[in-house]
Design an enzyme around this catalytic site. Structure first.
Site, PDB file in Angstrom:
ATOM      1  N   TYR A  22       0.794  -1.233   0.000  1.00  0.00           N
ATOM      2  CA  TYR A  22       0.000   0.000   0.000  1.00  0.00           C
ATOM      3  C   TYR A  22       0.825   1.281   0.000  1.00  0.00           C
ATOM      4  CZ  TYR A  22      -3.347  -3.615   1.287  1.00  0.00           C
ATOM      5  OH  TYR A  22      -4.091  -4.763   1.312  1.00  0.00           O
ATOM      6  N   HIS A 100      -8.553  -0.415  -6.219  1.00  0.00           N
ATOM      7  CA  HIS A 100      -7.662  -0.952  -5.183  1.00  0.00           C
ATOM      8  C   HIS A 100      -6.265  -0.422  -5.424  1.00  0.00           C
ATOM      9  CE1 HIS A 100     -10.845  -3.667  -4.030  1.00  0.00           C
ATOM     10  NE2 HIS A 100     -11.049  -3.853  -5.330  1.00  0.00           N
ATOM     11  N   SER A 102      -3.505  -2.098  -4.426  1.00  0.00           N
ATOM     12  CA  SER A 102      -2.671  -3.241  -4.805  1.00  0.00           C
ATOM     13  C   SER A 102      -3.299  -3.987  -5.977  1.00  0.00           C
ATOM     14  CB  SER A 102      -2.503  -4.183  -3.608  1.00  0.00           C
ATOM     15  OG  SER A 102      -3.753  -4.717  -3.222  1.00  0.00           O
TER      16      SER A 102
HETATM   17  C1  DQA Z   1      -7.283  -3.234  -0.998  1.00  0.00           C
HETATM   18  C2  DQA Z   1      -7.139  -4.724  -1.343  1.00  0.00           C
HETATM   19  C3  DQA Z   1      -7.983  -5.569  -0.421  1.00  0.00           C
HETATM   20  O1  DQA Z   1      -7.848  -6.935  -0.741  1.00  0.00           O
HETATM   21  C4  DQA Z   1      -7.540  -5.372   1.008  1.00  0.00           C
HETATM   22  O2  DQA Z   1      -8.358  -6.120   1.882  1.00  0.00           O
HETATM   23  C5  DQA Z   1      -7.458  -3.947   1.413  1.00  0.00           C
HETATM   24  C6  DQA Z   1      -6.947  -2.964   0.463  1.00  0.00           C
HETATM   25  C7  DQA Z   1      -6.341  -2.345  -1.867  1.00  0.00           C
HETATM   26  O3  DQA Z   1      -6.568  -1.143  -1.900  1.00  0.00           O
HETATM   27  O4  DQA Z   1      -5.392  -2.854  -2.457  1.00  0.00           O
HETATM   28  O5  DQA Z   1      -7.756  -3.582   2.557  1.00  0.00           O
HETATM   29  O6  DQA Z   1      -8.615  -2.830  -1.267  1.00  0.00           O
END
Ligand code: DQA
Length: 147
Positions: A22, A100, A102
């Site tokens: 992140y 997202h 990631s």
């Molecule tokens: C996320 C990816 C999700 O799988 C994870 O549970 C997160 C962050 C991302 O921004 O990459 O909390 O949403």
């Protein structure tokens, strides 16, 4: 044009949590960047974060009555299992962009599934904090092309 940015569970910890996935940008910094980009693109941006699923559903209900132009959502882990949030999103008629930080498809199998897929316009993932800006650009262009 009003764009609502929704951030779900644990995302207030961006900047501190798991920098390999992140990065080190905080959610407050992301919000600032979105405000600036929104101004550039002619969109009013409102950002909301909660760790409570019911509160997220209620914010989505408000988006329904407030007539927002588009919604960006990074629901964190809720993405992978929350039918409650999915059903709330399904009530909206505006474009919804899932995003997202990631690349969820390159991670654990449970992250490969999004229960929102059928109700969102598209998904952006894997570009770190830039995923938010890309999603905002996608939302503005979706709204403009529907006019
Ligand atoms: C996320 C990816 C999700 O799988 C994870 O549970 C997160 C962050 C991302 O921004 O990459 O909390 O949403």
């Amino acid at each position: 044009m009003k764009i609502l940015v929704l951030n779900g569970v644990n995302l207030n910890m961006f900047g501190k949590r798991d920098p390999k996935h992140y990065g080190t940008t905080t959610l407050a910094q992301i919000d600032e960047r979105l405000q600036a980009l929104g101004k550039e693109l002619g969109a009013e941006v409102e950002c909301f974060q909660t760790n409570f699923e019911g509160e997220m559903c209620e914010r989505i209900h408000r988006a329904f009555t407030d007539n927002v132009s588009a919604v960006l959502i990074n629901a964190g882990a809720w993405t992978h299992y929350s039918y409650g949030i999915r059903d709330a999103l399904a009530m909206l008629t505006c474009p919804i962009i899932e995003l997202h930080m990631s690349n969820v498809h390159a991670r654990e199998a449970f992250r490969h599934v999004s229960v929102f897929s059928e109700v969102v316009r598209g998904q952006i993932c894997g570009f770190g904090a830039d995923s938010y800006e890309l999603a905002l650009r996608a939302a503005v262009s979706a709204v403009q092309s529907s006019k």
